[in-house]
Design an enzyme around this catalytic site. Structure first.
Site, PDB file in Angstrom:
ATOM      1  N   LEU A 150       0.643  -1.114  -0.350  1.00 57.23           N
ATOM      2  CA  LEU A 150       0.059   0.360  -0.038  1.00 57.23           C
ATOM      3  C   LEU A 150       0.922   1.008   0.071  1.00 57.23           C
ATOM      4  O   LEU A 150       1.712   1.943   1.213  1.00 57.23           O
ATOM      5  CB  LEU A 150      -0.976   0.401   1.580  1.00 57.23           C
ATOM      6  CG  LEU A 150      -1.912  -1.242   1.708  1.00 57.23           C
ATOM      7  CD1 LEU A 150      -2.199  -1.275   2.971  1.00 57.23           C
ATOM      8  CD2 LEU A 150      -2.809  -1.061   0.221  1.00 57.23           C
ATOM      9  N   LYS A 201       9.442  -8.627  -0.447  1.00 59.40           N
ATOM     10  CA  LYS A 201       8.078  -7.008   0.095  1.00 59.40           C
ATOM     11  C   LYS A 201      10.047  -6.104  -0.109  1.00 59.40           C
ATOM     12  O   LYS A 201       9.562  -5.380  -0.349  1.00 59.40           O
ATOM     13  CB  LYS A 201       8.174  -7.030   1.501  1.00 59.40           C
ATOM     14  CG  LYS A 201       7.603  -6.116   1.741  1.00 59.40           C
ATOM     15  CD  LYS A 201       6.877  -4.908   1.473  1.00 59.40           C
ATOM     16  CE  LYS A 201       6.710  -3.367   1.890  1.00 59.40           C
ATOM     17  NZ  LYS A 201       5.536  -2.866   2.730  1.00 59.40           N
ATOM     18  N   CYS A 257       9.152   4.051   3.929  1.00 54.63           N
ATOM     19  CA  CYS A 257       8.757   2.409   3.975  1.00 54.63           C
ATOM     20  C   CYS A 257      10.516   2.549   3.011  1.00 54.63           C
ATOM     21  O   CYS A 257      11.452   1.680   3.727  1.00 54.63           O
ATOM     22  CB  CYS A 257       7.830   1.871   2.458  1.00 54.63           C
ATOM     23  SG  CYS A 257       6.308   2.478   4.173  1.00 54.63           S
ATOM     24  N   LYS A 260      14.014   3.095   5.017  1.00 51.56           N
ATOM     25  CA  LYS A 260      14.415   1.920   6.089  1.00 51.56           C
ATOM     26  C   LYS A 260      14.263   0.468   5.159  1.00 51.56           C
ATOM     27  O   LYS A 260      15.247  -0.304   5.662  1.00 51.56           O
ATOM     28  CB  LYS A 260      12.639   1.631   6.862  1.00 51.56           C
ATOM     29  CG  LYS A 260      13.004   0.501   7.933  1.00 51.56           C
ATOM     30  CD  LYS A 260      11.065   0.479   8.474  1.00 51.56           C
ATOM     31  CE  LYS A 260      10.390   0.789   7.583  1.00 51.56           C
ATOM     32  NZ  LYS A 260       9.241  -0.718   8.129  1.00 51.56           N
TER      33      LYS A 260
HETATM   34  C1  UGA Z   1       6.167   2.677  -0.801  1.00 51.76           C
HETATM   35  C2  UGA Z   1       5.749   1.567  -2.184  1.00 51.76           C
HETATM   36  O1  UGA Z   1       5.022   2.878  -3.098  1.00 51.76           O
HETATM   37  C3  UGA Z   1       4.680   0.646  -0.946  1.00 51.76           C
HETATM   38  O2  UGA Z   1       4.227  -0.461  -2.035  1.00 51.76           O
HETATM   39  C4  UGA Z   1       4.771  -0.284   0.058  1.00 51.76           C
HETATM   40  O3  UGA Z   1       3.549  -1.202   0.507  1.00 51.76           O
HETATM   41  C5  UGA Z   1       4.951   0.812   1.176  1.00 51.76           C
HETATM   42  O4  UGA Z   1       6.176   1.859   0.357  1.00 51.76           O
HETATM   43  C6  UGA Z   1       5.052   0.184   2.359  1.00 51.76           C
HETATM   44  O5  UGA Z   1       6.066  -0.074   2.603  1.00 51.76           O
HETATM   45  O6  UGA Z   1       4.376   0.215   3.292  1.00 51.76           O
HETATM   46  P1  UGA Z   1       5.105   4.785   0.111  1.00 51.76           P
HETATM   47  O7  UGA Z   1       6.701   5.261   0.559  1.00 51.76           O
HETATM   48  O8  UGA Z   1       4.125   4.917   1.008  1.00 51.76           O
HETATM   49  O9  UGA Z   1       5.044   3.525  -0.117  1.00 51.76           O
HETATM   50  O10 UGA Z   1       5.377   6.364  -0.654  1.00 51.76           O
HETATM   51  P2  UGA Z   1       5.802   5.574  -3.015  1.00 51.76           P
HETATM   52  O11 UGA Z   1       4.614   6.673  -3.255  1.00 51.76           O
HETATM   53  O12 UGA Z   1       6.197   4.678  -2.969  1.00 51.76           O
HETATM   54  O13 UGA Z   1       7.149   6.961  -2.580  1.00 51.76           O
HETATM   55  C7  UGA Z   1       7.392   6.442  -1.975  1.00 51.76           C
HETATM   56  C8  UGA Z   1       9.401   7.686  -2.243  1.00 51.76           C
HETATM   57  O14 UGA Z   1       9.584   7.786  -3.555  1.00 51.76           O
HETATM   58  C9  UGA Z   1       8.347   9.122  -2.137  1.00 51.76           C
HETATM   59  O15 UGA Z   1       9.207   9.940  -1.657  1.00 51.76           O
HETATM   60  C10 UGA Z   1       8.051   9.486  -3.855  1.00 51.76           C
HETATM   61  O16 UGA Z   1       8.035  10.787  -3.768  1.00 51.76           O
HETATM   62  C11 UGA Z   1       9.399   8.736  -4.034  1.00 51.76           C
HETATM   63  N1  UGA Z   1       9.278   8.877  -5.487  1.00 51.76           N
HETATM   64  C12 UGA Z   1       8.060   7.333  -6.098  1.00 51.76           C
HETATM   65  C13 UGA Z   1      10.155  10.026  -6.592  1.00 51.76           C
HETATM   66  O17 UGA Z   1      10.512   9.818  -6.174  1.00 51.76           O
HETATM   67  N2  UGA Z   1       9.841   9.166  -8.189  1.00 51.76           N
HETATM   68  C14 UGA Z   1       8.827   7.840  -8.644  1.00 51.76           C
HETATM   69  O18 UGA Z   1       9.260   8.586  -9.935  1.00 51.76           O
HETATM   70  C15 UGA Z   1       8.634   7.253  -7.592  1.00 51.76           C
END
Ligand code: UGA
Length: 448
Positions: A150, A201, A257, A260
């Site tokens: 998620l 995961k 996430c 970490k």
């Molecule tokens: C992430 C995963 O996407 C989920 O599948 C997972 O369940 C979750 O971690 C978890 O382990 O609980 P999340 O941390 O909520 O979810 O957010 P993301 O949308 O994946 O973004 C993570 C980071 O990467 C953000 O800082 C976002 O800005 C950055 N990001 C994302 C980028 O810089 N570029 C991208 O193309 C995508």
């Protein structure tokens, strides 16, 4: 009627999982140890910003209940979901103390009850838990690893429309039972052993982080050679072997996430005797990426001492109020160390207990007033039309550093801004700009 499910932990993962299962027709009781959280949830309020979650909680009615009481949570429950936080310890390893608090408390479970691990844990945790349950005579309790995928901001959709459901079990029947809980969702199940499910995961998050560090490095090279990373990412991503998602260049990934879990995986490998070299680079690139904004500002403004910098967006990404590992934290403290005055704005995140020595503005306009630069730190939609006359006229220096590439460089240029994105050519204002130029801005407003 559905199954009776107990969910331990009312954080992002726990609440969305609980609400999602209730939506699928199950009877769910969420147990948390924080009284204020449980009170808020009973009153229908979600204690954090997650689009759509309150609506699901409202529509499932009394299929979803909240309690502080262990017994009430497990009464008649066939499934016990562990959804508590597993933050990193000082060494970067996983702090499993909250997980063990839940597991150590388990008692009075029905024969055939199944403990389901949703919390992200190092590979091998399931084996350790199984042995601990057996040692306590709980051999009649099943154990399943069912990691969550998620993403904050889209968590409800991610639960209801998953790409896949990963189920690792010691006993086939326990895995079958957990798989049936998901009936009604249209997604393939990956049935496997417990360590493989745990690894899926960690590997998925580490891979997504690797893609982001990769595209960020491509962006940095694009700046040197005159290429545009947005086009490069699109051109790469249309290759079906690559795909377009998670190739958005920016100021680095944050959140609870990716940083970490990448550290967990690196240390897990190290503790097991393998040096995971690639992940060291992923982490280092990400750290440096947050700091590159400072040199971009210096390129235009020289020394930052006494300059006013507006940081627009504080949350680690748009559509959440989560500040965990947000690049804004590193950026704000770097700017303060350079002697800048830092103003900040975010539509939902409250960073007052995290960021010291900065000013919090209520509106974007207030944040940029008399500022020497506006930095887009979080890709909030409302920042797409930042290049407007009102903003330009309010700023001392009309400079936009776009850490998320959400602003249209052409629109910024026509509206009289100097624009600097990530992996894009920087642009200077068009010559002969009218004094006030509402029409010109309207003409050049970026596409939604
Ligand atoms: C992430 C995963 O996407 C989920 O599948 C997972 O369940 C979750 O971690 C978890 O382990 O609980 P999340 O941390 O909520 O979810 O957010 P993301 O949308 O994946 O973004 C993570 C980071 O990467 C953000 O800082 C976002 O800005 C950055 N990001 C994302 C980028 O810089 N570029 C991208 O193309 C995508």
């Amino acid at each position: 009627m559905g199954e009776r499910i107990a969910v331990f932990g009312a954080g992002y993962a726990g609440l969305v999982t609980a609400a999602g299962f209730a939506d699928l027709g199950h009877q769910v009781v969420v147990r948390d140890v924080v009284p204020e959280k449980v009170d808020a949830l009973r009153a229908g309020r979600v204690p954090f910003h997650e689009p759509g979650l309150e609506e699901v909680i409202a529509r499932v009615g009394d299929r979803l209940r909240f309690t502080l009481d262990y017994q009430e949570a497990v009464e008649g429950a066939r499934f016990v979901f562990v959804c508590v936080g597993t933050p990193a310890t000082y060494s970067g390893d996983a702090d499993l103390s909250a997980v063990w608090t839940v597991l150590d408390e388990l008692r009075d479970l029905a024969d055939g009850a199944v403990v389901v691990m949703k919390s992200t844990v190092p590979v091998g945790t399931g084996d350790t838990v199984r042995a601990a349950l057996d040692a306590r005579g709980l051999t009649h309790i099943g154990y399943v690893s069912n990691p969550e995928f998620l993403a904050e901001g889209s968590a409800v959709k991610d639960f209801l429309e998953p790409d896949r459901i990963v189920i690792g079990s010691f006993q086939e029947a326990d895995g079958d039972a957990v798989e049936r809980l998901h009936d009604g969702l249209d997604a393939p199940s990956v049935r496997t052993d417990v360590p493989s499910a745990e690894m899926v995961k960690l590997a998925a998050n580490a891979y997504l982080g690797t893609r982001i560090s990769f595209i960020n490095e491509i962006a940095n090279v694009c700046e040197l050679v005159g290429a545009d990373v947005e086009t490069v990412a699109w051109g790469m991503g249309l290759d079906s072997r690559i795909g377009t998602r998670y190739l958005q260049a920016g100021i680095g990934f944050g959140g609870s996430c990716f940083p970490k879990d990448i550290s967990f995986l690196k240390l897990l490998a190290g503790n097991s005797g393998y040096h995971f070299q690639l992940l060291n680079s992923v982490i280092e690139v990400n750290e440096l990426q947050k700091r590159r904004v400072v040199s971009k500002l210096q390129k235009h403004l020289g020394s930052l001492r006494g300059k006013t910098i507006a940081l627009l967006g504080l949350a680690f990404k748009a559509n959440t109020d989560d500040m965990r590992e947000a690049p804004s934290i590193v950026l704000a403290s770097r700017l303060l160390a350079e002697g800048a005055d830092v103003r900040t704005w975010d539509p939902v995140a409250d960073a007052s207990s995290i960021l010291r020595g900065v000013t919090f503005a209520e509106t974007v306009l207030e944040a940029v007033r008399d500022a020497d630069a506006a930095v887009v730190v979080t890709g909030w939609d409302e920042l797409r039309d930042l290049p407007r006359a009102e903003i330009r006229d309010a700023m001392r220096v009309p400079l936009i550093v776009d850490g998320r590439n959400v602003v249209d460089p052409g629109a910024a240029r026509s509206a009289g801004f100097t624009y600097e994105g990530i992996g894009r050519a920087s642009t200077s204002p068009l010559a002969g700009l009218p004094e006030t130029d509402e029409p010109a801005i309207a003409e050049h407003s970026p596409e939604a």
